[in-house]
Each structure stands twice: as structure tokens, then as C-alpha cells.
Motif scaffolding. Structure first.
Motif, mmCIF file in Angstrom:
data_model
loop_
_atom_site.group_PDB
_atom_site.id
_atom_site.type_symbol
_atom_site.label_atom_id
_atom_site.label_comp_id
_atom_site.label_asym_id
_atom_site.label_seq_id
_atom_site.Cartn_x
_atom_site.Cartn_y
_atom_site.Cartn_z
ATOM 1 N N PRO A 106 -3.022 1.672 25.709
ATOM 2 C CA PRO A 106 -4.091 1.831 26.299
ATOM 3 C C PRO A 106 -4.827 0.420 26.721
ATOM 4 O O PRO A 106 -5.169 -0.417 25.923
ATOM 5 C CB PRO A 106 -5.135 2.673 25.875
ATOM 6 C CG PRO A 106 -4.096 3.480 24.994
ATOM 7 C CD PRO A 106 -3.112 2.689 24.520
ATOM 8 N N GLY A 107 -5.244 0.029 27.894
ATOM 9 C CA GLY A 107 -5.826 -1.455 28.258
ATOM 10 C C GLY A 107 -4.687 -2.139 28.704
ATOM 11 O O GLY A 107 -5.264 -3.446 29.104
ATOM 12 N N THR A 163 -2.864 12.656 29.546
ATOM 13 C CA THR A 163 -2.542 11.593 30.375
ATOM 14 C C THR A 163 -2.351 11.732 31.743
ATOM 15 O O THR A 163 -2.165 11.019 32.462
ATOM 16 C CB THR A 163 -1.300 10.987 29.776
ATOM 17 O OG1 THR A 163 -0.061 11.766 29.757
ATOM 18 C CG2 THR A 163 -1.535 10.345 28.227
#
Length: 190
Positions: A106-107, A163
């Protein structure tokens, strides 16, 4: 359900993006992507083919390879720019090595834009990184699922929960396949 029948039209531009994931003999994975842009008409570009890119010849043909480990750490990166509209484009290919030492997690999209956005990279290769990240997850998922026993009673939650719409922890798919992680209002037999 397929798209509706379109209005009468003429093809102008085609972009092909192909991604492949490979498990290597040394236990690592190679995640490769190729992007090809083709015009249906001759395109004037001063730095190519006497000023013309003929219809059907790639305007862009670019490739990226990420070598990752089981934990999605990026160990190596190779970028190739075989067709570009300007001779200066390939000079930026090595900048994608800035990803070495980072992790697909994530990111990741934000990180790639910070490292390679604007004049620090190539728009087309940068766009391809998002698809390569998804390909990395898909490529390693089966082995990760076996090793980490995702979704088993008392085990780790499957990483895909929440998700997307289908994997909503309050939805019917999670209720059916991973009832221990279901958080909806309906009672589910466990």
C-alpha cells in the motif's frame, strides 16, 4: 456483459500493454511489462525516420522488468525504450532503478510518483508500474496463499479483503469463502 455497440468510428490510436509474471529457478520472480503505442496514420515527428513514423510502426515500445522476492521487495529493475518519439527519451530509463530497495505494498503508487513523476521519469513507464504491481500480486498469490494459509480458521485474513467491491468483508463472497472474516449483518454458518 460486453460494451454496447459503438457509434460509427475510425481507429486512431492503439495501446497494447502486456504484463507477464515468471517464477525464477532461484526462487525470485520477474515481473515484466511492455507498452506499445501505434497510430493508424503517418505521424510527423522530426527525430524519427526522416521526420515520419509510418502508420503501424510503434510510436512507443517500452519495457520494464521488476525482479522481486517473496515479500514483494524490489531487488532489481531494468527499463528499455526501443521506440520513442524523441532520441532523448531513453536517457531516463535508468532512473527507474530508484525503485530498488522499495516494496510493492500500500502506498506504492504514491511512492512511484514521488520518485519518478514529472521530469524524473517517463509518463508511460510510470503508468505501467501500477499494472506491474498488480501483476506481481497475481504472480505470487498462489504461493503466498499456500505458505501463509490465508483464510484458514484462526489464520491470517486473505490480503485481498476490502480491496474491491467483491471482497468487501460485509459481502456475500467473503461470507461464503472466508466466513471467519465476514463482518456483515447476516448470520453465516461457519
Amino acid at each position: 456483459m460486453p460494451l454496447s455497440t459503438p457509434a460509427e468510428r475510425e481507429s486512431v490510436h492503439t495501446r497494447h500493454v502486456t504484463c507477464n509474471g515468471y517464477k525464477r529457478k532461484d526462487g525470485l520472480w520477474d515481473i515484466e511489462g511492455e507498452l506499445i503505442d501505434i497510430k493508424s496514420f503517418d505521424l510527423q515527428v522530426a527525430e524519427r525516420n526522416d521526420g515520419i513514423i509510418p502508420a503501424g510502426e510503434p510510436l512507443h515500445k517500452m519495457s520494464l522488468r521488476l525482479t522481486i522476492d517473496y515479500d514483494l521487495n524490489i531487488l532489481d529493475v531494468e527499463a528499455s525504450m526501443d521506440y520513442t518519439p524523441f532520441r532523448y527519451c531513453p536517457e531516463i530509463a535508468d532512473s527507474f532503478r530508484k525503485l530498488i530497495g522499495h516494496r510493492i505494498a500500500p502506498g506504492f503508487t504514491r511512492l512511484t510518483r514521488e520518485l519518478l513523476g514529472g521530469t524524473q521519469g517517463c509518463t508511460h513507464l510510470l503508468e505501467m508500474l501500477g499494472v506491474l504491481a498488480t501483476t506481481a500480486y497475481q504472480t505470487t498469490h498462489h504461493e503466498r496463499e499456500k505458505r501463509e494459509d490465508f483464510g484458514a480458521k484462526g489464520g491470517n485474513p486473505p490480503p485481498m479483503l476490502n480491496t474491491c467491491h467483491t471482497f468487501d468483508v460485509r459481502g456475500p463472497v467473503v461470507a461464503r469463502y472466508w466466513p471467519d472474516f465476514y463482518q456483515g449483518d447476516d448470520k453465516v454458518e461457519k
